[in-house]
Design a protein around this motif. Structure first.
Motif, short mmCIF file in Angstrom:
data_model
loop_
_atom_site.label_atom_id
_atom_site.label_comp_id
_atom_site.label_asym_id
_atom_site.label_seq_id
_atom_site.Cartn_x
_atom_site.Cartn_y
_atom_site.Cartn_z
N GLY A 158 0.81 -1.20 0.00
CA GLY A 158 0.00 0.00 0.00
C GLY A 158 0.85 1.25 0.00
O GLY A 158 0.52 2.25 -0.66
N LEU A 159 1.97 1.21 0.72
CA LEU A 159 2.87 2.35 0.78
C LEU A 159 3.53 2.60 -0.59
O LEU A 159 3.64 3.75 -1.03
N GLU A 160 3.95 1.54 -1.24
CA GLU A 160 4.55 1.70 -2.57
C GLU A 160 3.55 2.31 -3.55
O GLU A 160 3.89 3.18 -4.35
N LYS A 161 2.31 1.86 -3.48
CA LYS A 161 1.28 2.42 -4.35
C LYS A 161 1.02 3.89 -4.03
O LYS A 161 0.81 4.71 -4.92
N GLU A 162 1.03 4.20 -2.73
CA GLU A 162 0.80 5.58 -2.30
C GLU A 162 1.89 6.50 -2.83
O GLU A 162 1.61 7.59 -3.34
N ILE A 163 3.15 6.06 -2.72
CA ILE A 163 4.26 6.88 -3.21
C ILE A 163 4.21 6.98 -4.73
O ILE A 163 4.46 8.05 -5.30
N SER A 164 3.88 5.87 -5.39
CA SER A 164 3.77 5.88 -6.86
C SER A 164 2.73 6.90 -7.31
O SER A 164 2.95 7.63 -8.29
N ARG A 165 1.62 6.98 -6.60
CA ARG A 165 0.58 7.97 -6.94
C ARG A 165 1.10 9.39 -6.75
O ARG A 165 0.72 10.30 -7.50
N CYS A 166 1.96 9.59 -5.76
CA CYS A 166 2.54 10.92 -5.53
C CYS A 166 3.38 11.36 -6.73
O CYS A 166 3.34 12.52 -7.13
N PHE A 167 4.13 10.42 -7.31
CA PHE A 167 4.95 10.76 -8.47
C PHE A 167 4.11 10.98 -9.71
O PHE A 167 4.45 11.82 -10.56
N TYR A 205 1.32 12.04 3.50
CA TYR A 205 1.57 11.90 2.06
C TYR A 205 0.40 12.39 1.23
O TYR A 205 0.60 12.91 0.12
N MET A 206 -0.82 12.22 1.70
CA MET A 206 -1.97 12.67 0.92
C MET A 206 -1.96 14.19 0.73
O MET A 206 -2.51 14.71 -0.24
N PHE A 207 -1.32 14.89 1.66
CA PHE A 207 -1.26 16.35 1.58
C PHE A 207 -0.02 16.85 0.85
O PHE A 207 -0.12 17.60 -0.10
N SER A 208 1.16 16.45 1.34
CA SER A 208 2.40 17.02 0.78
C SER A 208 3.17 16.07 -0.12
O SER A 208 4.12 16.49 -0.78
N GLY A 209 2.77 14.79 -0.18
CA GLY A 209 3.50 13.83 -1.00
C GLY A 209 3.62 14.22 -2.46
O GLY A 209 4.72 14.12 -3.04
N PRO A 210 2.54 14.69 -3.11
CA PRO A 210 2.65 15.08 -4.52
C PRO A 210 3.58 16.26 -4.76
O PRO A 210 4.11 16.42 -5.86
N VAL A 211 3.79 17.12 -3.74
CA VAL A 211 4.77 18.20 -3.84
C VAL A 211 6.17 17.65 -3.60
O VAL A 211 7.11 17.92 -4.36
N ALA A 212 6.33 16.85 -2.55
CA ALA A 212 7.63 16.26 -2.22
C ALA A 212 8.20 15.48 -3.40
O ALA A 212 9.41 15.50 -3.64
N ALA A 213 7.34 14.79 -4.13
CA ALA A 213 7.79 13.95 -5.23
C ALA A 213 8.56 14.72 -6.28
O ALA A 213 9.47 14.18 -6.93
N TYR A 214 8.22 15.99 -6.48
CA TYR A 214 8.94 16.80 -7.47
C TYR A 214 10.42 16.92 -7.11
O TYR A 214 11.29 16.89 -8.00
N ALA A 215 10.73 17.05 -5.83
CA ALA A 215 12.13 17.14 -5.41
C ALA A 215 12.78 15.76 -5.45
O ALA A 215 13.91 15.61 -5.95
#
Length: 265
Positions: free
Chosen positions: A17-26, A46-56
């Motif tokens: 589930g964590l891998e899928k969550e991070i994949s969605r962020c990217f 991650y639901m809040f800041s993960g999609p921003v963090a992924a850019y870095a």
């Protein structure tokens, strides 16, 4: 062993589930290592800041050791605390760079696990590193309860010296969210003002602007220490990759937290 304290809260407890969550962020972000010298990365759920963090994270280079500087939200432990424990996440264990930690310990930096015991700002960065890199990297978590300008510069200078004396590839991450619990228009304006000084790599001006706006960015010390290191490594300018707020998820613009992904080129 430093066991995760916010797994199941800030990010998924189940490994798949964590891998899928991070994949969605990217999402559709282009993952490509860049010649960068440091990064500011947010640390909310991650639901809040993960999609921003992924850019870095998408631009991070491979390194032997990732130094992760985070603020101390709990007030526990030493003023500036290094962890030497192995860090566990749902994706496995990551060793700390004990050699580098020993070279930094003393003066203002102490080895102290208490400061890290319940602190989330560093923990949430590690699963992203595990997802992003398959090589056997290490981490060096440094938790800053003391974040004044003099302390941040001292921490940054000591890290710079340790990197110079090391034959390792070392990369520094500053873990920080920006404005906390202000209306979105206020957060946008304040955060833009702060990010401008980060892009200019001007630590003194960064602190001046924080004071001027009574800004609530929680990791201003880690950001300033990272900028000090990045400048010593040849960093010339910061680049904002992505900015967002919690309102992007909740739809509530009356009280938001700001998130930015910034890299130093």
């Amino acid at each position: 062993m430093r066991n995760p304290t916010v797994a199941g809260q800030f990010y998924a407890l189940d490994p798949s589930g964590l891998e899928k969550e991070i994949s969605r962020c990217f999402g559709d972000i282009d993952i490509s290592q860049q010649n960068i010298h440091g990064a500011v990365i947010p640390h909310a759920g991650y639901m809040f800041s993960g999609p921003v963090a992924a850019y870095a994270f998408a631009q991070l280079p491979e390194a032997d050791t990732y130094i992760i500087l985070g603020p101390n939200h709990t007030g526990l432990g030493s003023a500036v605390a290094i962890s030497q424990d192995t860090w566990s996440t749902p994706l496995g264990n990551v060793e700390t760079d004990k050699e580098l930690g020993k070279s930094l310990a003393g003066s203002i930096l102490d080895v102290d696990e208490m400061a890290h015991m319940y602190e989330h700002s560093i923990e949430v960065q590690i699963p992203f590193l595990q997802y992003r890199f398959s090589h056997g990297f290490k981490v060096l978590p440094i938790c800053m309860g003391l974040q004044d300008e003099e302390t941040a510069l001292e921490v940054g200078n000591q890290i710079s010296s340790a990197i110079t004396e090391s034959n390792k590839k070392i990369f520094v991450i500053a873990s920080s969210d920006l404005t906390h619990f202000e209306p979105e228009n206020v957060a946008n304006d304040t955060d833009k003002y702060l990010i401008e000084s980060i892009e200019n790599m001007d630590v003194h001006e960064f602190y001046r602007r924080i004071s001027e706006r009574s800004a609530t960015a929680c990791g201003y010390g880690p950001i300033s220490a990272m900028l000090t290191v990045a400048k010593s490594l040849g960093g010339r300018t910061g680049k904002l990759l992505k900015y967002g707020t919690s309102a992007d998820v909740t739809g509530d613009s009356s009280s938001v937290v700001g998130y930015a992904a910034v890299v130093i080129e």
